[in-house]
Write an enzyme that holds these catalytic residues in place. Structure first.
Site, PDB file in Angstrom:
ATOM      1  N   GLU A 197     -72.974 -48.167  82.624  1.00  0.00           N
ATOM      2  CA  GLU A 197     -72.515 -46.918  82.102  1.00  0.00           C
ATOM      3  C   GLU A 197     -73.700 -45.845  82.059  1.00  0.00           C
ATOM      4  O   GLU A 197     -74.873 -46.197  82.063  1.00  0.00           O
ATOM      5  CB  GLU A 197     -72.170 -46.875  80.480  1.00  0.00           C
ATOM      6  N   SER A 224     -90.120 -39.136  77.222  1.00  0.00           N
ATOM      7  CA  SER A 224     -89.265 -40.187  77.955  1.00  0.00           C
ATOM      8  C   SER A 224     -88.948 -40.017  79.183  1.00  0.00           C
ATOM      9  O   SER A 224     -88.765 -40.755  80.186  1.00  0.00           O
ATOM     10  CB  SER A 224     -87.953 -40.584  77.103  1.00  0.00           C
ATOM     11  N   LYS A 249     -86.089 -45.329  81.661  1.00  0.00           N
ATOM     12  CA  LYS A 249     -85.030 -46.523  81.874  1.00  0.00           C
ATOM     13  C   LYS A 249     -84.976 -47.352  82.851  1.00  0.00           C
ATOM     14  O   LYS A 249     -84.551 -48.346  82.699  1.00  0.00           O
ATOM     15  CB  LYS A 249     -83.598 -45.522  82.366  1.00  0.00           C
TER      16      LYS A 249
HETATM   17  C1  LIG Z   1     -81.422 -41.754  78.281  1.00  0.00           C
HETATM   18  C2  LIG Z   1     -82.543 -41.112  77.811  1.00  0.00           C
HETATM   19  C3  LIG Z   1     -82.677 -40.868  76.436  1.00  0.00           C
HETATM   20  C4  LIG Z   1     -82.136 -41.483  75.330  1.00  0.00           C
HETATM   21  O1  LIG Z   1     -82.028 -42.795  75.489  1.00  0.00           O
HETATM   22  P1  LIG Z   1     -82.801 -43.877  74.616  1.00  0.00           P
HETATM   23  O2  LIG Z   1     -82.255 -45.153  74.686  1.00  0.00           O
HETATM   24  O3  LIG Z   1     -82.717 -43.215  73.214  1.00  0.00           O
HETATM   25  O4  LIG Z   1     -84.156 -43.788  74.916  1.00  0.00           O
HETATM   26  C5  LIG Z   1     -84.082 -40.148  76.195  1.00  0.00           C
HETATM   27  N1  LIG Z   1     -84.806 -39.823  77.336  1.00  0.00           N
HETATM   28  C6  LIG Z   1     -84.526 -39.655  78.458  1.00  0.00           C
HETATM   29  C7  LIG Z   1     -85.410 -39.088  79.393  1.00  0.00           C
HETATM   30  C8  LIG Z   1     -83.404 -40.412  78.973  1.00  0.00           C
HETATM   31  O5  LIG Z   1     -82.988 -40.577  80.165  1.00  0.00           O
END
Ligand SMILES: *Cc1c(COP(=O)(O)O)cnc(C)c1O
Length: 402
Positions: free
Chosen positions: A115, A381, A93
């Site tokens: 948000e 992610s 993020k």
């Molecule tokens: C917020 C988040 C997501 C989902 O958000 P996307 O916009 O779909 O990437 C996925 N993995 C993690 C670790 C997150 O914090």
């Protein structure tokens, strides 16, 4: 006239049939100010220099591309994990919040509103606001505040004001509504940092461009690891779709590269407790964009459900709606239980505790078909620290010795 690449956003903000900017009149000047300026600002040499320097020295980029050898052996492929879990603040993020805070500063904004679902975007926003000395207000569903408490504490530690959203399911959709309402009431001095590739144009394109550093790095890292910039497939979980958009970006126009997206099925697609948008949704308008969303026959949004707060969203970004509809993307879903199992499995097989969101992408190897020896990149992610409270509850059920 120049022809645009097939998956590039149009002048009006469309990917195929999806996208656009459906905003109340009061927000129009803000969205329009952003639309007129974002590409020009992002192209300024000074902007790129500062963005790249912060990604390197503050975020810790490039993140490693790690070959997970034990999982590779099990699946008969070469599986690489793109380690966004090692970014400062624990997820991808922050790539986007660094970019947007620089945009906000160039536009002369003094305050930031955001948000958050899992709290990762809120923490990433609070972090860059502290870095730049800007005031920060984060809306978060009351239910999410309870299940992601460590991130609430982090945001407060960083000086942000966290405001509970108490409508609906008290999750991400409701927090997004509240943040938009706040922006409508403070249009002059405030920039709204959306955390995914959702919302009115130009947000989906702007966020995808900031996150595209992920696939930019994957290409050059793969080249030195395998001798080719192109993998056979790229996999990522999709909530709104920003880590997936970033991981897919520089492969969108490479038809040889499969793009595999994984949504949250919750308790199961047909249980009424799910967030598998492409399986359950229809075209409609959500948070300022035409996209695919979960809705009743008369157009009311269906409350989504997922054990993972970051995927608990009734829509997907318009780029993903288009990738799904035109067949460029392959969409799968994983249930809560499958994601939990995959999280314990990665922890014990590779020594990496993933975020619950990322674990969804790890959970579908039993149903995606690869050829032996395929190079597959999976976007990890985020890390699992924020989910330890949840994991601990399941340690006897899923974490026992085999
Ligand atoms: C917020 C988040 C997501 C989902 O958000 P996307 O916009 O779909 O990437 C996925 N993995 C993690 C670790 C997150 O914090």
């Amino acid at each position: 006239m120049e022809t645009k690449a097939a998956f590039e956003v149009s002048e009006q903000g469309y990917y195929g049939d999806f996208g656009g900017a459906f905003v109340p009149e009061m927000l129009y000047p803000n969205v329009e100010e952003l639309r007129r300026n974002y590409l020009h600002l992002m192209d300024l040499p000074g902007f790129q220099l500062e963005f790249r320097k912060l990604l390197r020295d503050f975020v810790g980029r490039p993140t490693p591309l790690y070959e997970a050898s034990r999982l590779s052996e099990r699946y008969g492929i070469r599986l690489f994990l793109k380690r966004e879990d090692l970014c400062h603040t624990g997820a991808h993020k922050i790539n986007n919040t660094i970019g947007q805070i620089l945009i906000a500063r160039h536009l002369g904004k003094k305050k930031i509103v955001a948000e958050t679902g899992a709290g990762q975007h809120g923490v990433a926003t609070a972090t860059v606001c502290a870095l730049m000395g800007l005031e920060c207000i984060v809306y978060m569903g009351k239910h999410d505040m309870e299940r992601q408490k460590p991130n609430v504490d982090r945001m407060r530690m960083l000086g942000a004001k966290v405001v509970p959203a108490t409508c609906g399911s008290q999750t991400l959709k409701d927090a997004t509504n509240e943040a938009m309402r706040h922006w409508i009431n403070h249009p002059d001095d405030t920039h709204y940092i959306i955390g995914s590739v959702v919302g009115p144009h130009p947000y989906p394109d702007m966020v995808a461009r900031f996150q595209s550093v992920i696939s930019e790095e994957i290409r050059s890292q793969l080249l030195s690891e395998t001798g080719s910039e192109l993998p056979h497939a790229v996999m990522a979980c999709v909530g709104g779709g920003s880590n997936a958009a970033g991981a897919f970006f520089h492969f969108l126009e490479e038809p040889a590269v499969r793009l595999v997206a994984v949504e949250a099925a919750g308790k199961g697609i047909d249980t009424g407790f799910s967030a598998a948008t492409t399986a359950l949704g229809k075209p409609g308008i959500l948070h300022g964009a035409k996209t695919i969303l979960m809705q009743t026959d008369d157009g009311q949004i269906v409350e989504p459900f997922s054990i993972s707060a970051g995927l608990d969203y009734p829509g997907i970004g318009p780029l993903h709606a288009w990738l799904y509809t035109c067949g460029r993307g392959e969409f799968y879903s994983a249930t809560d239980e499958e994601a939990l199992r995959a999280a314990f499995d990665l922890s014990r097989t590779e020594g990496i505790i993933p975020a619950l969101e990322s674990a969804h992408a790890l959970a579908i190897f039993d149903r995606v078909r690869f050829n032996p020896g395929d190079t597959v990149v999976l976007c990890l992610s985020g890390r699992g620290d924020k989910d330890l409270g949840t994991y601990t509850k399941y340690i006897d059920a899923f974490g026992g010795e085999d």
